[in-house]
Design a protein around this motif. Structure first.
Motif, mmCIF file in Angstrom:
data_model
loop_
_atom_site.group_PDB
_atom_site.id
_atom_site.type_symbol
_atom_site.label_atom_id
_atom_site.label_comp_id
_atom_site.label_asym_id
_atom_site.label_seq_id
_atom_site.Cartn_x
_atom_site.Cartn_y
_atom_site.Cartn_z
ATOM 1 N N TYR A 149 -8.393 18.839 -1.863
ATOM 2 C CA TYR A 149 -8.593 20.225 -1.438
ATOM 3 C C TYR A 149 -7.296 20.787 -0.855
ATOM 4 C CZ TYR A 149 -13.695 20.748 -1.859
ATOM 5 O OH TYR A 149 -14.966 20.897 -2.328
ATOM 6 N N GLY A 150 -7.057 22.066 -1.132
ATOM 7 C CA GLY A 150 -5.881 22.736 -0.589
ATOM 8 C C GLY A 150 -4.644 22.600 -1.447
ATOM 9 N N ARG A 151 -4.780 21.955 -2.597
ATOM 10 C CA ARG A 151 -3.665 21.784 -3.523
ATOM 11 C C ARG A 151 -3.978 22.494 -4.839
ATOM 12 N NH1 ARG A 151 -4.367 17.394 -0.431
ATOM 13 N NH2 ARG A 151 -2.534 16.310 0.412
ATOM 14 N N VAL A 152 -2.934 22.867 -5.569
ATOM 15 C CA VAL A 152 -3.132 23.542 -6.851
ATOM 16 C C VAL A 152 -2.627 22.658 -7.983
ATOM 17 C CG1 VAL A 152 -2.923 25.799 -5.768
ATOM 18 C CG2 VAL A 152 -0.915 24.766 -6.836
ATOM 19 N N ALA A 153 -3.116 22.933 -9.197
ATOM 20 C CA ALA A 153 -2.736 22.102 -10.336
ATOM 21 C C ALA A 153 -2.722 22.912 -11.625
ATOM 22 C CB ALA A 153 -3.695 20.917 -10.475
ATOM 23 N N GLY A 154 -1.927 22.430 -12.560
ATOM 24 C CA GLY A 154 -1.847 23.022 -13.889
ATOM 25 C C GLY A 154 -1.468 21.950 -14.889
ATOM 26 N N CYS A 155 -1.248 22.359 -16.154
ATOM 27 C CA CYS A 155 -0.899 21.365 -17.174
ATOM 28 C C CYS A 155 0.000 21.959 -18.248
ATOM 29 C CB CYS A 155 -2.155 20.762 -17.803
ATOM 30 S SG CYS A 155 -3.111 21.879 -18.842
ATOM 31 N N LEU A 156 0.781 21.083 -18.855
ATOM 32 C CA LEU A 156 1.653 21.406 -19.982
ATOM 33 C C LEU A 156 1.340 20.453 -21.124
ATOM 34 C CD1 LEU A 156 5.023 21.800 -18.031
ATOM 35 C CD2 LEU A 156 3.696 23.658 -19.070
ATOM 36 N N ILE A 157 1.270 20.990 -22.346
ATOM 37 C CA ILE A 157 0.898 20.188 -23.507
ATOM 38 C C ILE A 157 1.893 20.430 -24.632
ATOM 39 C CG2 ILE A 157 -0.920 19.664 -25.187
ATOM 40 C CD1 ILE A 157 -1.807 19.083 -22.346
ATOM 41 N N THR A 158 2.325 19.361 -25.308
ATOM 42 C CA THR A 158 3.201 19.507 -26.474
ATOM 43 C C THR A 158 2.655 18.710 -27.654
ATOM 44 O OG1 THR A 158 4.584 17.604 -25.883
ATOM 45 C CG2 THR A 158 5.255 19.761 -25.026
ATOM 46 N N GLY A 159 3.075 19.098 -28.852
ATOM 47 C CA GLY A 159 2.665 18.371 -30.046
ATOM 48 C C GLY A 159 3.151 19.078 -31.293
ATOM 49 N N ASN A 160 2.833 18.513 -32.460
ATOM 50 C CA ASN A 160 3.160 19.207 -33.710
ATOM 51 C C ASN A 160 1.931 19.318 -34.600
ATOM 52 O OD1 ASN A 160 2.922 16.598 -34.636
ATOM 53 N ND2 ASN A 160 5.085 16.363 -35.169
ATOM 54 N N HIS A 179 2.463 30.989 -6.388
ATOM 55 C CA HIS A 179 1.788 31.979 -5.552
ATOM 56 C C HIS A 179 0.559 31.383 -4.864
ATOM 57 C CE1 HIS A 179 4.390 35.156 -6.793
ATOM 58 N NE2 HIS A 179 3.916 35.257 -8.025
ATOM 59 N N LEU A 180 -0.282 30.691 -5.644
ATOM 60 C CA LEU A 180 -1.521 30.181 -5.072
ATOM 61 C C LEU A 180 -1.256 29.028 -4.102
ATOM 62 C CD1 LEU A 180 -4.515 30.610 -4.985
ATOM 63 C CD2 LEU A 180 -4.777 29.102 -6.957
ATOM 64 N N ALA A 181 -0.276 28.196 -4.422
ATOM 65 C CA ALA A 181 0.063 27.098 -3.516
ATOM 66 C C ALA A 181 0.525 27.640 -2.164
ATOM 67 C CB ALA A 181 1.136 26.211 -4.130
ATOM 68 N N LYS A 182 1.349 28.680 -2.193
ATOM 69 C CA LYS A 182 1.828 29.272 -0.943
ATOM 70 C C LYS A 182 0.679 29.925 -0.176
ATOM 71 C CE LYS A 182 5.561 32.053 1.017
ATOM 72 N NZ LYS A 182 4.731 32.628 2.074
ATOM 73 N N MET A 183 -0.199 30.624 -0.884
ATOM 74 C CA MET A 183 -1.344 31.261 -0.232
ATOM 75 C C MET A 183 -2.211 30.216 0.474
ATOM 76 S SD MET A 183 -2.322 33.953 -3.264
ATOM 77 C CE MET A 183 -3.916 34.386 -2.577
ATOM 78 N N LEU A 184 -2.472 29.113 -0.209
ATOM 79 C CA LEU A 184 -3.305 28.066 0.383
ATOM 80 C C LEU A 184 -2.610 27.408 1.574
ATOM 81 C CD1 LEU A 184 -4.828 26.332 -2.764
ATOM 82 C CD2 LEU A 184 -6.066 27.590 -0.996
ATOM 83 N N LYS A 185 -1.317 27.145 1.428
ATOM 84 C CA LYS A 185 -0.591 26.491 2.521
ATOM 85 C C LYS A 185 -0.528 27.396 3.743
ATOM 86 C CE LYS A 185 3.035 23.202 3.263
ATOM 87 N NZ LYS A 185 3.923 22.261 2.571
ATOM 88 N N ASP A 186 -0.250 28.685 3.523
ATOM 89 C CA ASP A 186 -0.179 29.631 4.632
ATOM 90 C C ASP A 186 -1.536 29.782 5.313
ATOM 91 O OD1 ASP A 186 2.480 30.004 4.078
ATOM 92 O OD2 ASP A 186 2.228 31.971 3.129
ATOM 93 N N ALA A 187 -2.606 29.624 4.543
ATOM 94 C CA ALA A 187 -3.965 29.773 5.082
ATOM 95 C C ALA A 187 -4.496 28.481 5.694
ATOM 96 C CB ALA A 187 -4.911 30.248 3.983
ATOM 97 N N GLY A 188 -3.722 27.408 5.601
ATOM 98 C CA GLY A 188 -4.183 26.133 6.136
ATOM 99 C C GLY A 188 -5.159 25.418 5.233
ATOM 100 N N GLY A 189 -5.130 25.757 3.936
ATOM 101 C CA GLY A 189 -6.007 25.092 2.973
ATOM 102 C C GLY A 189 -7.265 25.884 2.682
ATOM 103 N N ILE A 190 -8.226 25.240 2.037
ATOM 104 C CA ILE A 190 -9.516 25.849 1.741
ATOM 105 C C ILE A 190 -10.360 25.854 3.018
ATOM 106 C CG2 ILE A 190 -11.661 25.588 0.411
ATOM 107 C CD1 ILE A 190 -9.423 26.309 -1.421
ATOM 108 N N PRO A 191 -10.998 26.984 3.369
ATOM 109 C CA PRO A 191 -11.879 26.969 4.545
ATOM 110 C C PRO A 191 -12.901 25.844 4.458
ATOM 111 C CG PRO A 191 -11.566 29.220 3.765
ATOM 112 C CD PRO A 191 -10.930 28.313 2.740
ATOM 113 N N THR A 192 -13.232 25.269 5.581
ATOM 114 C CA THR A 192 -14.064 24.058 5.595
ATOM 115 C C THR A 192 -15.563 24.331 5.580
ATOM 116 O OG1 THR A 192 -14.006 23.985 8.017
ATOM 117 C CG2 THR A 192 -12.302 22.753 6.824
ATOM 118 N N HIS A 193 -15.963 25.560 5.868
ATOM 119 C CA HIS A 193 -17.401 25.815 5.979
ATOM 120 C C HIS A 193 -18.112 25.563 4.651
ATOM 121 C CE1 HIS A 193 -21.087 27.477 7.618
ATOM 122 N NE2 HIS A 193 -21.238 28.125 6.467
ATOM 123 N N GLY A 194 -19.103 24.690 4.692
ATOM 124 C CA GLY A 194 -19.953 24.457 3.534
ATOM 125 C C GLY A 194 -19.432 23.470 2.520
ATOM 126 N N ASN A 195 -18.267 22.879 2.746
ATOM 127 C CA ASN A 195 -17.724 21.962 1.732
ATOM 128 C C ASN A 195 -17.182 20.660 2.320
ATOM 129 O OD1 ASN A 195 -15.123 22.490 2.772
ATOM 130 N ND2 ASN A 195 -14.826 24.216 1.367
#
Length: 242
Positions: free
Chosen positions: A130-141, A207-223
């Motif tokens: 929680y509080g981290r962002v992720a993406g992916c890169l794919i290559t092929g022919n 952008h999203l990583a910075k937003m989450l870090k500045d906000a202290g991560g995902i709010p904890t209520h309910g999760n």
């Protein structure tokens, strides 16, 4: 268009990014996936991000779905050390090549090992990623970029990562045997569609990583798994009259 103000405004100093290259080729063999990673990693580095690139196949990573497979019969396992790099990163990008229209065996192993630690909790009692962002890169022919990205991004969000908009990019050459991304004349590094998607993915991760870090991560209520296990389940109250 980039302006001088952009250079100072859009800085992401303090963020860390980890790219895991899931190529089947050991170093120092040329990795076409590595070529695409370099584009995204360079953009992050220029904006102040501390970037690490790890080629998974160069490491002694055991197969399995436990945090440390030496506790389950394997003689050695580098995953526990790599997992610490994963935890240190605000941004994770899994990158790999297409084989038979699907993700590589190394990509599958990395997702399995990430899954092995997904039950662990952070300091707030949430799942570890929680509080981290992720993406992916794919290559092929050959075809398969969207299919592979769909599997990777679903897996990462299921484990607890936050996925920004358009968090994947890829390159494929002409269907069938042909040039790969970095081969002379492939057109890969010049492909506008790939370059645009790689840039958008990279910026959205930043952008999203910075937003989450500045906000202290995902709010904890309910999760919070810790709170759920302790019986805090307001959404599933058990009336006395039942």
């Amino acid at each position: 268009m980039t302006t001088n103000s952009d250079e100072t405004t859009w800085r992401f100093d303090g963020l860390r990014a980890l790219f895991i290259n899931c190529t089947l080729k050991r170093s120092p063999e040329l990795s076409h996936t590595g070529g695409l990673i370099d584009r995204s990693a360079a953009l992050m580095g220029e904006r102040g991000v501390e970037v690490t690139v790890l080629r998974a196949i160069d490491h002694d990573i055991a197969t399995g779905v436990w945090p440390d497979m030496t506790e389950h019969g394997w003689p050695s396992d580098e995953w526990p050390t790599i997992y610490q790099q994963v935890l240190a990163a605000d941004i994770l990008v899994l990158a790999g090549s297409i084989w038979l229209g699907d993700n590589s065996s190394v990509m599958k192993k990395m997702i399995e090992r990430l899954y092995a630690c997904s039950h662990l909790l952070n300091e707030a009692g949430q799942y570890a990623y929680y509080g981290r962002v992720a993406g992916c890169l794919i290559t092929g022919n050959e075809d398969g970029v969207k299919h592979c990205a769909m599997n990777v991004l679903y897996s990462l969000q299921h484990l607890g990562y936050t996925i920004p908009p358009q968090a994947d990019a890829g390159w494929i050459g002409e269907a069938g045997p042909g040039p790969s991304y970095l081969d002379p004349g492939s057109g890969g590094p010049q492909n506008d569609f790939t370059n645009r998607n790689t840039a958008f993915m990279t910026w959205n991760l930043l952008h999203l990583a910075k937003m989450l870090k500045d906000a202290g991560g995902i709010p904890t209520h309910g999760n919070q798994r810790s709170a759920w296990d302790a019986g805090c389940r307001d959404e599933y109250a058990n009336p006395d009259y039942r």
